[in-house]
Enzyme design. Sequence first.
Site, PDB file in Angstrom:
ATOM      1  N   LYS A   1      41.962  36.001  58.915  1.00  0.00           N
ATOM      2  CA  LYS A   1      41.580  34.636  58.500  1.00  0.00           C
ATOM      3  C   LYS A   1      42.690  33.640  58.843  1.00  0.00           C
ATOM      4  CE  LYS A   1      41.079  35.739  54.075  1.00  0.00           C
ATOM      5  NZ  LYS A   1      41.347  37.188  54.066  1.00  0.00           N
TER       6      LYS A   1
ATOM      7  N   ARG B   1      38.266  32.752  46.128  1.00  0.00           N
ATOM      8  CA  ARG B   1      38.166  34.211  46.044  1.00  0.00           C
ATOM      9  C   ARG B   1      37.295  34.650  44.865  1.00  0.00           C
ATOM     10  NH1 ARG B   1      43.387  35.142  48.951  1.00  0.00           N
ATOM     11  NH2 ARG B   1      43.661  37.347  49.327  1.00  0.00           N
TER      12      ARG B   1
ATOM     13  N   ARG C   1      43.995  45.333  47.005  1.00  0.00           N
ATOM     14  CA  ARG C   1      43.495  44.012  47.434  1.00  0.00           C
ATOM     15  C   ARG C   1      42.060  44.129  47.941  1.00  0.00           C
ATOM     16  NH1 ARG C   1      47.705  42.622  51.662  1.00  0.00           N
ATOM     17  NH2 ARG C   1      46.687  40.609  51.864  1.00  0.00           N
TER      18      ARG C   1
ATOM     19  N   ARG D   1      50.804  44.602  60.796  1.00  0.00           N
ATOM     20  CA  ARG D   1      51.309  43.303  60.370  1.00  0.00           C
ATOM     21  C   ARG D   1      52.553  43.493  59.485  1.00  0.00           C
ATOM     22  NH1 ARG D   1      47.284  39.379  57.178  1.00  0.00           N
ATOM     23  NH2 ARG D   1      47.679  40.726  55.407  1.00  0.00           N
TER      24      ARG D   1
ATOM     25  N   ARG E   1      55.632  41.725  55.064  1.00  0.00           N
ATOM     26  CA  ARG E   1      55.059  41.221  53.808  1.00  0.00           C
ATOM     27  C   ARG E   1      55.062  42.311  52.757  1.00  0.00           C
ATOM     28  NH1 ARG E   1      49.559  37.760  54.188  1.00  0.00           N
ATOM     29  NH2 ARG E   1      49.232  38.875  52.233  1.00  0.00           N
TER      30      ARG E   1
HETATM   31  P1  AMP Z   1      46.557  36.208  51.027  1.00  0.00           P
HETATM   32  O1  AMP Z   1      47.719  35.806  51.867  1.00  0.00           O
HETATM   33  O2  AMP Z   1      45.426  35.221  51.089  1.00  0.00           O
HETATM   34  O3  AMP Z   1      46.100  37.620  51.298  1.00  0.00           O
HETATM   35  O4  AMP Z   1      47.060  36.165  49.509  1.00  0.00           O
HETATM   36  C1  AMP Z   1      48.143  36.960  49.063  1.00  0.00           C
HETATM   37  C2  AMP Z   1      48.058  37.142  47.558  1.00  0.00           C
HETATM   38  O5  AMP Z   1      48.137  35.868  46.915  1.00  0.00           O
HETATM   39  C3  AMP Z   1      46.748  37.755  47.053  1.00  0.00           C
HETATM   40  O6  AMP Z   1      46.762  39.178  47.102  1.00  0.00           O
HETATM   41  C4  AMP Z   1      46.719  37.219  45.614  1.00  0.00           C
HETATM   42  O7  AMP Z   1      47.626  37.900  44.794  1.00  0.00           O
HETATM   43  C5  AMP Z   1      47.251  35.799  45.787  1.00  0.00           C
HETATM   44  N1  AMP Z   1      46.170  34.841  46.116  1.00  0.00           N
HETATM   45  C6  AMP Z   1      46.033  34.123  47.265  1.00  0.00           C
HETATM   46  N2  AMP Z   1      44.953  33.336  47.220  1.00  0.00           N
HETATM   47  C7  AMP Z   1      44.362  33.570  46.016  1.00  0.00           C
HETATM   48  C8  AMP Z   1      43.189  33.076  45.382  1.00  0.00           C
HETATM   49  N3  AMP Z   1      42.382  32.192  45.995  1.00  0.00           N
HETATM   50  N4  AMP Z   1      42.904  33.538  44.138  1.00  0.00           N
HETATM   51  C9  AMP Z   1      43.703  34.409  43.509  1.00  0.00           C
HETATM   52  N5  AMP Z   1      44.810  34.940  44.059  1.00  0.00           N
HETATM   53  C10 AMP Z   1      45.157  34.520  45.300  1.00  0.00           C
END
Ligand code: AMP
Length: 198
Positions: A13, A88, A145, A128, A134
């Site tokens: 994404k 989400r 996740r 990644r 990360r």
């Molecule tokens: P991402 O980079 O989008 O995979 O986000 C990394 C982490 O940030 C996720 O595993 C969640 O812990 C938190 N996170 C990011 N976006 C959201 C969201 N919209 N709602 C809740 N937690 C989020």
Amino acid sequence: MNLIMFGPPGAGKGTQATRLVSERGYVQLSTGDMLRAARSSGTPLGEKVAGIMDRGDLVSDEIVIALIEEQLEVHDKAPGFIFDGFPRTVAQAEALDGLLRGRGEAVDLVVNLRVDDEDELIRRVQKRAAEQGRADDTEEVLRNRLANYNALTAELLTYYESQGIVRHVRGLDSIEAVAAQTAEILDEEKGKRKQPAS
Ligand code: AMP
């Protein structure tokens, strides 16, 4: 035009959203990036969410909605937004609808990076992790996740499908192929919006 890049963790994404920013001038709003920035600058918010993120759980709706609200205000003249990793949950989707409605706008399109093979996703994320380091890209955290995605986020597709705004692309194709499919969809949607109402 406001669009959501949708799909499970590791589907690409962020990569696709970043391309659209440079190619089309949209503003990318990634709650994951915002939360990581809060962590690296050591803010109280960053400290609060660190453990949750490291486990691969979802941060509260209240926190991420406030982050998005703030950014929508900062970019009040943006030609369009690409939401990446947000919403989400259904509560987040409803809040986003309300925030956009306040600007006379809506979510116009959801591009779903469809992934049928979770093992391939895990291989991608491990790659990644090696490249970007990360903390939440380990197999164990990724499985959590993915479980959260399947339990809480995937149902959002039904929410948006009922509005007729979801388009699917093959998320495990190459970055170039996914970008080409996405560009085609965006051009089609823009064309539709330009046609006068009959
Ligand atoms: P991402 O980079 O989008 O995979 O986000 C990394 C982490 O940030 C996720 O595993 C969640 O812990 C938190 N996170 C990011 N976006 C959201 C969201 N919209 N709602 C809740 N937690 C989020």
